[in-house]
Every structure is written in C-alpha cells, then in structure tokens.
Design an enzyme around this catalytic site. Sequence first.
Site, PDB file in Angstrom:
ATOM      1  N   PRO A  72      10.325  -5.982  -2.832  1.00  0.00           N
ATOM      2  CA  PRO A  72       9.410  -5.248  -1.943  1.00  0.00           C
ATOM      3  C   PRO A  72       8.175  -4.725  -2.657  1.00  0.00           C
ATOM      4  O   PRO A  72       8.258  -4.165  -3.751  1.00  0.00           O
ATOM      5  CB  PRO A  72      10.280  -4.105  -1.421  1.00  0.00           C
ATOM      6  CG  PRO A  72      11.672  -4.634  -1.494  1.00  0.00           C
ATOM      7  CD  PRO A  72      11.710  -5.487  -2.727  1.00  0.00           C
ATOM      8  N   CYS A  73       7.019  -4.916  -2.006  1.00  0.00           N
ATOM      9  CA  CYS A  73       5.748  -4.513  -2.609  1.00  0.00           C
ATOM     10  C   CYS A  73       5.276  -3.157  -2.106  1.00  0.00           C
ATOM     11  O   CYS A  73       4.270  -2.632  -2.591  1.00  0.00           O
ATOM     12  CB  CYS A  73       4.684  -5.559  -2.306  1.00  0.00           C
ATOM     13  SG  CYS A  73       4.264  -5.706  -0.541  1.00  0.00           S
ATOM     14  N   THR A  74       5.975  -2.582  -1.135  1.00  0.00           N
ATOM     15  CA  THR A  74       5.500  -1.389  -0.441  1.00  0.00           C
ATOM     16  C   THR A  74       4.997  -0.309  -1.382  1.00  0.00           C
ATOM     17  O   THR A  74       3.922   0.256  -1.201  1.00  0.00           O
ATOM     18  CB  THR A  74       6.616  -0.808   0.442  1.00  0.00           C
ATOM     19  OG1 THR A  74       7.107  -1.831   1.303  1.00  0.00           O
ATOM     20  CG2 THR A  74       6.100   0.352   1.275  1.00  0.00           C
TER      21      THR A  74
END
EC number: 2.1.1.37
Length: 382
Positions: free
Chosen positions: A77-79
């Site tokens: 996840p890049c969030t």
Amino acid sequence: MKKNKIVAEFFAGIGLMRAGLERAGWATVLANDIDPIKRRLYLNHFKGSTDHFVLEDIHKLSADSIPNVDLATASFPCTDLSLAGRRAGLQGKHSSAFWGFVDILNGMGNRKPPFILLENVAGFLTSNKGEDFYSALSALNNLGYAVDAFIVDAVHFVPQSRVRLFIVGQLRDESKVEVRQDLTETDIRPTKLVKFINEHPQIRWCVNTNLPDLPDVNNNLKKIIDKVSKSSSLWWNADRVSYLLNQTFERHYSKILELKDAKNYAYLTAFRRVRDGKSMAEIRFDGIAGCLRTPKGGSARQILLEVGKGEVNIRLLTPSECAKLMGADDFTLSGTANEALFGFGDAVCVPVVTWIAEHYLNPGIENLHKKKKTDELYVATT
C-alpha cells in the site's frame, strides 16, 4: 511456459502484476491480498486460481506456507507514502504492511527467493526525507538482498501518466557491492534517485546499467476510447457540462473553445482539485490521461472530454477504458463500476511489468540457472 520461472505475489490486488509477468513466461503459484472484493475480481479473470489465492492479512501469514519460488513481488500500500496519506511513512497504518513482507522473507530462511520485485509510488523515495526508503533498503540488505531501484512512467507504454518506483533485490553472497561512481541520470533513474544511490554507499547496491531505453512515447487517448452512443446516460447533460466548464481555468476554457471548432474530436482528461478553497477542473491537453486513482472520493474519478465538431461532450472514464489505460485490455470486467475502478486505480501497469521481466528478471534468472549448472558440473567433476 518454463517451470523454473515461478512467482509468489503479495498485495496481489486484481492481478495485474501477474498479468504482466505471465506475458514474460512466469507462472504464479501463490497470490495474497487482504481485500475480498479484489480477490473476487482476480478469480473472475484468472480462472482456476482459487487454490492458490490466500485471502489474509500478510502479518498473519506463515512463512512455512509459502512455496519455493524464484521471485516474490510486493505492490504494498502506498497510502502513507503519498501526500494524500500525509506522509505517515512505513510506520503508517497501511504502508507498514511492507514489514509483513519482510517478515515473510525472513521466515523463509534459506528458502528465500533469489529475486524480489517491489513497486510503489515515486514518493517512496522522499517519504520522511528519504528515511523510509533507506530503512526499506537496509531491511532488504539484512535479508541478504543487494538492491537496485528505478522509476518508470507508464506513459512509455500506454496513454496514462503513471510514475512508479521499482526495487529489484537479488540474493548475493558478496559482503559489499560497489556502486559505479560515474552513475548518471537516465530515463529510469532521474537526478533525485541517482543522488540517493550515490550518497548511500553503505547500502548494498547492484545497479543494472545495461537496461535498454524505455520505448518512445507514442500514445494517445484516441486509442483507448470506447464507442459510447450519444444517447447513453453515461454522457452528462447540458447543465452538468456547463457546470464543469465553469470550473475550468480561463486559459483552459479558451483552449476548449478553440478545439470545439475543429473538424475532428480531440480527447482530453480532467480531475477536480481544490485550489484556494475552490473546486476547479484541471484539464490535460496532451492526449494523455492522468494517473488513475482509487475512487474513494468525488474528485478521484477521472473525467473525459470529447471536444470538436461544434460539441463538448463529457463523461467519466469507463472501467473498460481504465483497463486499457493499465495495459490490461483483455481483463475480464466484473463487479460494480466502482469496484473495477478501485482495482485498476490500485494496480500496476501490465506492460511496464512485462518490460521489467523481459529485460531484468528473465536475464537474471537465466544467469542464475547457468551458474547453478556450472557449479553442479564443477562439483561432479572434482
């Protein structure tokens, strides 16, 4: 398909990493993701994959359950690594899943795959002033992997600007891997990345400087536009069209009026953004779509403008068009439009992965097997 190119994919999403690798001759034997909707979309496309798709939090996976593979991939996840996630970094709620991947590799002991491939947003490089990137690379070094990093914009393959950072790790016995001191900027290693590499000699690097140039950009939105009847409810009504045009910058509005008088349609894309507390529609005129996003909010859906022949027609991009923007033209669409758009917006661009596999991973695996055969021959004759 050769049996010696086997991959386990983590944070598999709807399977576009797999799709890209399959085109280069890889076979997936394990896929893992925590999202049941993505699993459903994955299984609807990759028939017969139920037995090897593990729906589970990566932190809860047992390393013993991971089969022996040549490659492990992680599009974690890049969030928390982006501005949208307020740069919480690798300790953030979502992006901390990276450490689950590290734990899996560590738990595999001497069964660790010889190659790993990680993918994330380019902001990973500068998250927390570079500390997150350094921590991740150091962790991979501690597992025995020498690392390389490069950045690819999907616009070289599809009409979408989608810049992503990739890390390749190779198991190496050497205590130190020297970085060439003359490492300079290239189309896949821009100045910021080259500077980071050159300024961190304590990282065990294995920078591949023999990769070919990326393909020349020769893409246009016209190639991916669906034929949608003008009577379709997908097209906005006059009031909605007028409302969006009134949200554009004056210079953008003037260009749209110029294109409106053309004999042929031009295709533009737009996102709504808040500027100085006001919602504005920012238009792209280069025939390229902006980076697809996950449709979590009203501003995340990308807008298509068809301008010309005295008309300005506007609608949202369709799931089919988004699939083509990800190089997944043959992907089996299922679920609701929002589910499909979420899956594509959270995925990797298929031909980018294929390019990496063909020019980086495949030669690496072939060299590894040649070395193994040579070593076995040496042992047998001594």
